[in-house]
Design a protein around this motif. Structure first.
Motif, PDB file in Angstrom:
ATOM      1  N   GLN A 431     -52.893  -6.300  58.221  1.00 16.76           N
ATOM      2  CA  GLN A 431     -53.705  -5.522  59.160  1.00 16.76           C
ATOM      3  C   GLN A 431     -53.406  -4.020  59.008  1.00 16.76           C
ATOM      4  O   GLN A 431     -53.051  -3.327  59.942  1.00 16.76           O
ATOM      5  N   SER A 432     -53.543  -3.517  57.792  1.00 22.09           N
ATOM      6  CA  SER A 432     -53.118  -2.149  57.514  1.00 22.09           C
ATOM      7  C   SER A 432     -53.975  -1.112  58.208  1.00 22.09           C
ATOM      8  O   SER A 432     -53.561   0.030  58.375  1.00 22.09           O
ATOM      9  N   ALA A 433     -55.184  -1.491  58.627  1.00 26.32           N
ATOM     10  CA  ALA A 433     -56.086  -0.500  59.226  1.00 26.32           C
ATOM     11  C   ALA A 433     -55.811  -0.259  60.707  1.00 26.32           C
ATOM     12  O   ALA A 433     -56.431   0.600  61.304  1.00 26.32           O
ATOM     13  N   VAL A 434     -54.916  -1.028  61.319  1.00 28.52           N
ATOM     14  CA  VAL A 434     -54.625  -0.839  62.742  1.00 28.52           C
ATOM     15  C   VAL A 434     -53.658   0.331  62.880  1.00 28.52           C
ATOM     16  O   VAL A 434     -52.545   0.287  62.361  1.00 28.52           O
ATOM     17  N   PRO A 435     -54.058   1.397  63.573  1.00 31.42           N
ATOM     18  CA  PRO A 435     -53.196   2.581  63.653  1.00 31.42           C
ATOM     19  C   PRO A 435     -51.878   2.270  64.355  1.00 31.42           C
ATOM     20  O   PRO A 435     -51.826   1.518  65.319  1.00 31.42           O
ATOM     21  N   GLY A 436     -50.803   2.870  63.845  1.00 31.89           N
ATOM     22  CA  GLY A 436     -49.524   2.833  64.541  1.00 31.89           C
ATOM     23  C   GLY A 436     -48.695   1.590  64.338  1.00 31.89           C
ATOM     24  O   GLY A 436     -47.628   1.463  64.931  1.00 31.89           O
ATOM     25  N   PHE A 437     -49.124   0.653  63.485  1.00 34.00           N
ATOM     26  CA  PHE A 437     -48.343  -0.562  63.263  1.00 34.00           C
ATOM     27  C   PHE A 437     -47.344  -0.358  62.124  1.00 34.00           C
ATOM     28  O   PHE A 437     -47.662   0.228  61.102  1.00 34.00           O
ATOM     29  N   ARG A 438     -46.139  -0.868  62.347  1.00 28.47           N
ATOM     30  CA  ARG A 438     -45.156  -0.935  61.269  1.00 28.47           C
ATOM     31  C   ARG A 438     -45.151  -2.362  60.735  1.00 28.47           C
ATOM     32  O   ARG A 438     -44.987  -3.315  61.507  1.00 28.47           O
ATOM     33  N   THR A 439     -45.292  -2.501  59.438  1.00 26.52           N
ATOM     34  CA  THR A 439     -45.415  -3.832  58.842  1.00 26.52           C
ATOM     35  C   THR A 439     -44.108  -4.277  58.219  1.00 26.52           C
ATOM     36  O   THR A 439     -43.465  -3.522  57.485  1.00 26.52           O
ATOM     37  N   THR A 440     -43.711  -5.504  58.525  1.00 28.75           N
ATOM     38  CA  THR A 440     -42.574  -6.154  57.883  1.00 28.75           C
ATOM     39  C   THR A 440     -43.119  -7.327  57.077  1.00 28.75           C
ATOM     40  O   THR A 440     -43.476  -8.364  57.654  1.00 28.75           O
ATOM     41  N   PRO A 441     -43.242  -7.177  55.763  1.00 23.20           N
ATOM     42  CA  PRO A 441     -43.745  -8.310  54.972  1.00 23.20           C
ATOM     43  C   PRO A 441     -42.659  -9.362  54.793  1.00 23.20           C
ATOM     44  O   PRO A 441     -41.487  -9.040  54.561  1.00 23.20           O
ATOM     45  N   LEU A 442     -43.034 -10.614  54.910  1.00 16.13           N
ATOM     46  CA  LEU A 442     -42.103 -11.723  54.672  1.00 16.13           C
ATOM     47  C   LEU A 442     -42.497 -12.415  53.378  1.00 16.13           C
ATOM     48  O   LEU A 442     -43.685 -12.721  53.153  1.00 16.13           O
ATOM     49  N   TYR A 443     -41.502 -12.660  52.548  1.00 21.41           N
ATOM     50  CA  TYR A 443     -41.710 -13.370  51.293  1.00 21.41           C
ATOM     51  C   TYR A 443     -40.910 -14.667  51.343  1.00 21.41           C
ATOM     52  O   TYR A 443     -40.038 -14.852  52.200  1.00 21.41           O
TER      53      TYR A 443
END
Length: 623
Positions: A431-443
């Protein structure tokens, strides 16, 4: 006229039972009665009659059912056509569900005020209204929507009636009843605590302690949690001899007036989180970072820190929800105004309606059901629900956990307006287009984390004594926690099996997904539901690529197989990456991206198409 909902749906006029035929007619009557005089829209009637696939003639069929009910119920009951649906008005009629609520409410009030004999009488009269399972002859769609809350209300009334009986020193007669109830509802901690109290007061202290330990084992095995504070306190009271014969205070919600808005119920801080996961393993770095990001200081709040909005992304089965639940429980003390939770997809992977989710959250925040309806009885429009939700959450230190988000648009409607509330989201999409979110990708987990999770569930000795087989299990599960949990659970349930036997079964691609399905742990089903959300032509493309085996490939290699241009193929592959159904494996010297399937995704794609689980095609120039 008397109407019955707490059992088979029935209508009676005096001693005469009015004959209604078929589940559809019973459903229409039950829906209108449950609406308490409000208008029920055609769309809601349709969804409760036929689910997601109403017939083309649904309006005509609904009209037919209404006409039959008018004729059968007679002039004492008005069935009125009011846009956008129908309304039932029956002056002077009694509805057993309404009477149950009235008696239950009065019984709880008497219990709060320590009028125990009166409370027991009121609650017993309320429970006597039940004539078996509620809504017994309606469609499964109505039963699914309404039965859980009716059953919970019944069980709550049972617990309160038993509380009154215990206060009246009727513990001896309660032991057989409570023993049966605990057997039927083993994870209801209040019933188990009441059985412990009754046993202790009968001089059966050892059995009271055994009841606690059995409950602790059931909670750990079925839910992965420890007993709550109330049951633990009961256990300590048995040990210390503090469970007296005197009536205990009732720890019940107060019914006193409050100073909040008239549309709201006097709220306690809502706690909606799923239970914490006792055998959680791995993800230490991500856990620490997420906890730190959700924790702020008074100085941060005074400085007007930006909203705490965190996204955990990754493929289905990679452990996003488990990590989020673990983090939410760890930081719960930071959010004294409540811990909210909502799943944003149905079990089949389809997206939930944002208005439905908002209504669910607003109810938890204390909003009365009638405040969520417009004057005509239909649900408030989405923008009205959003405005009400943002008003209710403004200035409150809440943690909002939104599980399995589908899109930026869906999230936007659910975000609080102020920075006081924190938001924790999981999603298969990015959801990269949502302003202000920090993303933690899980692999997928590495080998050591995977072994730690296997050991936590199956037992350390099972894993340590067969290191080669354990590594084979890890490889077969591809580092996906959901698959690892299924494998470990299968081992734990079969203590006579060596790990090597399960490893041999998992080595066969044809049976691997079936072996990794244990109860609700179903990695094949989870991946399959994600794949089935693709448009049909894209699902066919995915199956075609999966049939080429576990090779790494580029868009130029895949394009001839799909009979598409290289640029169109690359756009399609990037969409699969965005949906966490395909992995980027690197970029070659010419700058061309290369891709590969996670092996369990590949097997799920072939399984969903009924294809042979072999590489029966090849890429041109595949590496």
């Amino acid at each position: 006229m008397e109407f019955q909902l707490l059992g088979p749906v029935e209508a009676r006029e005096g001693t005469r039972r009015i004959a209604l035929s078929g589940s559809k007619a019973h459903t229409v009557l039950a829906v209108l009665l449950l609406a308490r005089g409000r208008v029920v829209g055609d769309d809601r009637l349709s969804s409760l009659l036929w689910g997601w696939e109403p017939p083309v003639t649904m309006n005509a069929q609904i009209y037919t059912y209404i006409s039959r009910l008018r004729k059968l119920l007679g002039p004492g009951v008005e069935l009125i056509r009011r846009q956008p649906g129908y309304q039932l008005i029956a002056e002077g009629a009694t509805v057993d569900a309404v009477e149950f609520e009235r008696l239950d409410r009065q019984g709880r009030k008497a219990l709060e005020e320590r009028r125990f004999a009166e409370a027991e009488e009121l609650l017993r009269r309320a429970l006597d209204l039940w004539q078996g399972p509620a809504l017994a002859n309606v469609t499964p769609y109505l039963a699914e929507a309404e039965l859980p809350q009716l059953e919970e209300a019944r069980m709550s009334a049972v617990e309160h009636r038993i509380e009154a009986d215990l206060a009246l020193a009727r513990h001896r007669r309660l032991v057989p009843e409570l023993t049966g109830l605990v057997g039927e509802f083993p994870v209801r901690e209040r019933l188990r605590g009441q059985l412990m109290t009754a046993l202790y007061r009968c001089g059966r202290q050892a059995e009271a302690l055994r009841t606690y330990h059995e409950g602790r084992k059931v909670l750990a095995e079925e839910l992965g949690v420890d007993p709550g504070s109330e049951l633990t306190a009961k256990y300590q009271a048995v040990l210390s001899g503090e469970l007296s014969l005197l009536p205990e205070p009732a720890h019940l919600p107060t019914s006193a007036p409050h100073s909040g808005p008239p549309s709201a119920v006097a709220p306690m801080s809502p706690v909606m989180l799923p239970p914490d996961i006792a055998d959680f393993a791995g993800r230490k770095t991500q856990f620490t970072e997420l906890c730190a990001q959700l924790t702020d200081t008074p100085a941060d709040r005074r400085a007007g820190a930006r909203p705490r909005r965190l996204l955990i992304s990754g493929m289905a089965g990679v452990g996003k929800t488990a990590l989020a639940v673990r983090v939410a429980h760890a930081v719960a003390a930071e959010f004294p105004d409540g811990l909210l939770h909502a799943r944003l997809r149905h079990r089949d992977g389809t997206v939930k309606d944002s208005g439905q989710v908002l209504s669910h959250l607003l109810r938890a925040l204390g909003e009365r059901p009638e405040a969520l309806l417009s004057p005509d009885g239909s649900r408030l429009q989405l923008d009205e629900l959003i405005h009400l939700y943002r008003t209710r959450t403004a200035g409150r230190r809440l943690l909002l956990f939104l599980d399995d988000a589908a899109s930026e648009l869906q999230l936007d409607a659910l975000l609080p307006a102020t920075a006081d509330a924190a938001v924790l989201v999981t999603s298969r999409n990015r959801q990269s287009a949502v302003p202000g979110f920090r993303t933690t990708p899980l692999y997928p987990m590495d080998g050591s984390e995977s072994l730690a999770l296997l050991s936590a569930i199956a037992g350390v000795s099972r894993i340590v004594t067969e290191p080669q087989a354990s590594r084979a299990l890890v490889d077969a599960c591809g580092g996906l926690p959901l698959a690892l949990r299924a494998a470990a659970t299968r081992l734990a349930a079969r203590p006579h099996w060596p790990a090597s036997r399960l490893a041999r079964n998992l080595a066969q691609p044809v049976t691997r997904l079936a072996e990794l399905h244990v109860g609700d742990l179903d990695i094949g089903g989870r991946l399959g539901s994600a794949l089935r959300l693709l448009p049909p032509h894209e699902l066919e493309f995915t199956r075609a690529l999966a049939s080429c085996g576990p090779a790494v490939f580029s868009a130029s290699a895949a394009a001839p197989l799909l009979c598409r241009s290289e640029s169109a193929t690359e756009e399609f592959l990037e969409r699969l990456v965005e949906k966490s159904l395909l992995e980027m494996s690197g970029i070659d010297a010419a700058g061309e991206p290369h891709y590969r399937f996670h092996e369990l995704v590949r097997l799920a794609a072939l399984d969903s198409g009924g294809l042979a689980l072999v590489a029966n095609r090849t890429f041109s120039g595949a590496s």
